[in-house]
Design a protein around this motif. Sequence first.
Motif, PDB file in Angstrom:
ATOM      1  N   UNK B 132       0.855  -1.208   0.000  1.00  0.00           N
ATOM      2  CA  UNK B 132       0.000   0.000   0.000  1.00  0.00           C
ATOM      3  C   UNK B 132       0.881   1.245   0.000  1.00  0.00           C
ATOM      4  N   UNK B 133       1.942   1.189   0.815  1.00  0.00           N
ATOM      5  CA  UNK B 133       2.876   2.334   0.851  1.00  0.00           C
ATOM      6  C   UNK B 133       3.459   2.583  -0.537  1.00  0.00           C
ATOM      7  N   UNK B 134       3.802   1.491  -1.194  1.00  0.00           N
ATOM      8  CA  UNK B 134       4.394   1.606  -2.530  1.00  0.00           C
ATOM      9  C   UNK B 134       3.403   2.215  -3.516  1.00  0.00           C
ATOM     10  N   UNK B 135       2.147   1.771  -3.383  1.00  0.00           N
ATOM     11  CA  UNK B 135       1.111   2.295  -4.286  1.00  0.00           C
ATOM     12  C   UNK B 135       0.923   3.798  -4.057  1.00  0.00           C
ATOM     13  N   UNK B 136       0.903   4.187  -2.780  1.00  0.00           N
ATOM     14  CA  UNK B 136       0.703   5.616  -2.459  1.00  0.00           C
ATOM     15  C   UNK B 136       1.877   6.440  -2.991  1.00  0.00           C
ATOM     16  N   UNK B 137       3.081   5.934  -2.749  1.00  0.00           N
ATOM     17  CA  UNK B 137       4.275   6.651  -3.237  1.00  0.00           C
ATOM     18  C   UNK B 137       4.218   6.830  -4.752  1.00  0.00           C
ATOM     19  N   UNK B 138       3.803   5.756  -5.417  1.00  0.00           N
ATOM     20  CA  UNK B 138       3.745   5.793  -6.877  1.00  0.00           C
ATOM     21  C   UNK B 138       2.695   6.800  -7.360  1.00  0.00           C
ATOM     22  N   UNK B 139       1.519   6.739  -6.737  1.00  0.00           N
ATOM     23  CA  UNK B 139       0.433   7.661  -7.125  1.00  0.00           C
ATOM     24  C   UNK B 139       0.872   9.110  -6.984  1.00  0.00           C
ATOM     25  N   UNK B 169      11.703  10.658 -10.329  1.00  0.00           N
ATOM     26  CA  UNK B 169      11.771   9.338 -10.989  1.00  0.00           C
ATOM     27  C   UNK B 169      12.782   8.434 -10.279  1.00  0.00           C
ATOM     28  N   UNK B 170      13.857   9.044  -9.833  1.00  0.00           N
ATOM     29  CA  UNK B 170      14.919   8.267  -9.186  1.00  0.00           C
ATOM     30  C   UNK B 170      14.534   7.883  -7.756  1.00  0.00           C
ATOM     31  N   UNK B 171      14.105   8.855  -6.972  1.00  0.00           N
ATOM     32  CA  UNK B 171      13.916   8.615  -5.544  1.00  0.00           C
ATOM     33  C   UNK B 171      12.548   8.056  -5.173  1.00  0.00           C
ATOM     34  N   UNK B 172      11.523   8.359  -5.961  1.00  0.00           N
ATOM     35  CA  UNK B 172      10.189   7.885  -5.610  1.00  0.00           C
ATOM     36  C   UNK B 172       9.743   6.711  -6.463  1.00  0.00           C
ATOM     37  N   UNK B 173      10.109   6.725  -7.754  1.00  0.00           N
ATOM     38  CA  UNK B 173       9.667   5.640  -8.635  1.00  0.00           C
ATOM     39  C   UNK B 173      10.747   4.575  -8.830  1.00  0.00           C
ATOM     40  N   UNK B 174      11.953   4.908  -8.390  1.00  0.00           N
ATOM     41  CA  UNK B 174      13.110   4.008  -8.588  1.00  0.00           C
ATOM     42  C   UNK B 174      13.247   3.598 -10.056  1.00  0.00           C
ATOM     43  N   UNK B 175      12.887   4.480 -10.944  1.00  0.00           N
ATOM     44  CA  UNK B 175      12.985   4.215 -12.386  1.00  0.00           C
ATOM     45  C   UNK B 175      14.274   4.874 -12.886  1.00  0.00           C
ATOM     46  N   UNK B 176      15.348   4.101 -12.867  1.00  0.00           N
ATOM     47  CA  UNK B 176      16.664   4.669 -13.169  1.00  0.00           C
ATOM     48  C   UNK B 176      16.800   5.096 -14.634  1.00  0.00           C
ATOM     49  N   UNK B 177      16.198   4.322 -15.516  1.00  0.00           N
ATOM     50  CA  UNK B 177      16.300   4.655 -16.948  1.00  0.00           C
ATOM     51  C   UNK B 177      15.598   5.987 -17.237  1.00  0.00           C
ATOM     52  N   UNK B 178      14.390   6.138 -16.660  1.00  0.00           N
ATOM     53  CA  UNK B 178      13.644   7.386 -16.883  1.00  0.00           C
ATOM     54  C   UNK B 178      14.406   8.566 -16.291  1.00  0.00           C
ATOM     55  N   UNK B 179      14.996   8.347 -15.104  1.00  0.00           N
ATOM     56  CA  UNK B 179      15.750   9.437 -14.458  1.00  0.00           C
ATOM     57  C   UNK B 179      16.971   9.804 -15.301  1.00  0.00           C
TER      58      UNK B 179
END
Lengths: 278, 265
Positions: B132-139, B169-179
């Motif tokens: 749930x925490x992950x979902x909230x962070x993502x939203x 993108x880096x710190x909240x989504x952990x999406x390194x490629x997008x960052x």
Amino acid sequence: MPDFNASCLRIFFIAQNTAREAARQKLFSFVLILAFALVLGARWFRDFNFGAPELKFLADCGFGAMAFFGSALTIVATAQLFFSEIESRTALTLLAKPVYRGEFILGKFLGVLAVIGVFCGVLTLLLVAVLWRREGELMAEFPEAFRSGRSVDLGTVVIAGGLQWLKLAVLAAFTLLVASFAQTQLFAIITGFLVLVICHLQYLAQDAYARSGTWLGRMGGAALAAVFPNFQLFALADSLAPADGPAWGDVMRVVLYAGGYVVVGCALAVFSFRQREI
Amino acid sequence: MKSKAWALLAVTVVLASAGAALDRMVQPVWSAARARQPTLRLESATAGLGQGVTLALLGGFRALVADLAWLRMYVLWERRDLPACDSLIRLVGTLDPRPLDFWLNGARIIAFDFPVWRIEAEGGYERVPGSVQERINREQALAALRHLDDAMRFHPRTPDLWVERAGIELNRLQDLSAAAESYRRAWAEPGAPYFAARLHAELLRRVGRRAEALAFLIQLHPALPPDDEGAAAPRVLERIQELERELGVTAERAYRPALAAPGRP
């Protein structure tokens, strides 16, 4: 057919008298002093400024004062100067002479136009002076931030002041149109303010009607947009940066737009006033 | 009475006809103005400020009212009133989209503060499940990115917005490629900070695109001013050498810094 030169002269005299009367009113001095104080005092509002660059903030305060107090002055002065002639019966004396009703309306309009012209002109000059001085101080304090020269295009400030004047001219024409058939000054003033609100927000109503998707809604929105001018257009010179100045073609279109509404508004005011029993 | 009604109707019809013609003349100006300015949406957000907003729209005190709305937002931020803060952040952007700080701080609040408030409102980090925490962070991160997308409509060539985007993108989504891509876009804009280029290469390295990272740094290094600490040219050279070792680049093919005068690529 009236002699054109004599007619122009009569309009000029009525306009001159209207402008003189307006300048004598306490309202004009009061509004001018308030707007003056706001433009000069904007520097002390800087503590409330969190986002905009300081010079932009000062300019916004100046144009805000011009638009707000200018609108109040235009509506109240137009209605007051029109009804003062009718209530004091001087209109009867005037119209008994070879003065046409159209000349009376045009004279009144030009008188108000001159008054708001002085108002906008004085405030624009004051704003130019305030911005010039403050920018000079900032340039001395932070020379590295102004390496590419001055950031405020004072020509754009003057154009923006001129556009405010045009907006108020359209507002004066509409207030005069309302006054030409209104029975009381209060009605004309209240309706003038309503016109001001509608003209500023008409595009939102247009959007809302368009979104409704119904044929009737779209027609209603289009009618609203056609009857009431869009006052948001007069904020064309929004950015003060030299590179973002408004294109002359756009400015000319807005000038013609305002001119068109003024001509139609005044012509309809003349038509309406000719039907009126004084 | 009847003639008055007819006169009023005639006035309206003439005004509407003339207005329709005049409206057509200024349509291009209006379309351009709308593209530059925000579409002033008054639906829900205006409720937070009431007459102040109307005053701003009518009178032109946009900057002043936006500032007051921002001040009000901070008061509500201290109370952790999420819906009101959210409304006011959007309202400020709508009222006065010119100041960059409003957009950047707004995005940070949406991405970093709102998830904490939401998780605490649902029982706290101890009790709310990780998913749930992950979902909230993502939203909230996606909401912040949408906020930055809006900002980019008004500030299209601003590296700060891309840097902010990369950070989320880096710190909240952990999406390194997008960052990595966002840091590259930031570096492509005038006045970009040097760290954007270094982070772009570093993130490429972390996602396994080492050859790309090496090629980028080799192109970057000659352009870095050696006497500017922020440019960190020696650090970039070290990183090039590390990557060459990791990729097994031979000594003959290894990068050798030239003594040419630096300049931005």
